[in-house]
Design an enzyme around this catalytic site. Structure first.
Site, PDB file in Angstrom:
ATOM      1  N   CYS A 271       0.856  -1.186   0.000  1.00 41.57           N
ATOM      2  CA  CYS A 271       0.000   0.000   0.000  1.00 41.57           C
ATOM      3  C   CYS A 271       0.892   1.237   0.000  1.00 41.57           C
ATOM      4  O   CYS A 271       1.734   1.406   0.893  1.00 41.57           O
ATOM      5  CB  CYS A 271      -0.914  -0.004   1.217  1.00 41.57           C
ATOM      6  SG  CYS A 271      -1.870   1.524   1.370  1.00 41.57           S
ATOM      7  N   ILE A 272       0.718   2.089  -0.980  1.00 43.62           N
ATOM      8  CA  ILE A 272       1.610   3.237  -1.130  1.00 43.62           C
ATOM      9  C   ILE A 272       1.509   4.201   0.049  1.00 43.62           C
ATOM     10  O   ILE A 272       2.524   4.696   0.539  1.00 43.62           O
ATOM     11  CB  ILE A 272       1.383   3.960  -2.477  1.00 43.62           C
ATOM     12  CG1 ILE A 272       2.478   5.006  -2.706  1.00 43.62           C
ATOM     13  CG2 ILE A 272      -0.021   4.539  -2.568  1.00 43.62           C
ATOM     14  CD1 ILE A 272       2.505   5.564  -4.108  1.00 43.62           C
TER      15      ILE A 272
END
Length: 130
Positions: free
Chosen positions: A78-79
């Site tokens: 997840c960025i």
């Protein structure tokens, strides 16, 4: 059957990541597929190239990378969670004007939209850690 795995546990803080890895191996050996492994929250630490576990502990990073190579898995961090925790790709480090990157080979950054897509295209979503 197609699975998506969501890993919330950091490799050094819980059994979630190790359990997810064992589950992934069992699923693949049984002939099922894994659409995506999505690392979220502290689980993004599974994708840090700087992890150096002691010799008497499992090297989960190397094992995820081996599984990714053997089965062409989609290992996604997840960025937003990665940025908060300092796990950056080369392009993100440059964009954020940070001195270096530390995202491991075989992993990619993506948003929650990719998790929603994976859930929609999978028969089961299984979560680990938390």
């Amino acid at each position: 059957m197609q699975f998506t795995l969501v890993v919330y546990g950091a490799p050094h803080a819980s059994e979630g990541a190790a359990t997810a890895l064992r589950f992934a191996r069992a699923v693949l050996q049984a002939g099922h597929g894994i659409y995506r492994v999505f690392f979220y929250g502290d689980g993004i630490h599974n994708g840090s190239a700087l992890a150096a576990p002691p010799q008497d502990e499992q090297d989960l990073l190397a094992q995820w990378q081996e599984l990714e190579q053997a089965y062409n898995l989609d290992l996604t961090l997840c960025i937003a969670a990665a940025q908060r925790r300092g796990v950056l790709s080369t392009s993100e480090a440059k964009r954020l004007e940070k001195p270096g990157s530390n995202m491991a080979t075989g992993f990619e950054l993506a948003g929650l939209g990719q998790l929603a897509e994976a859930a929609a295209l999978s028969d089961r979503v299984v979560t680990f850690g938390g």
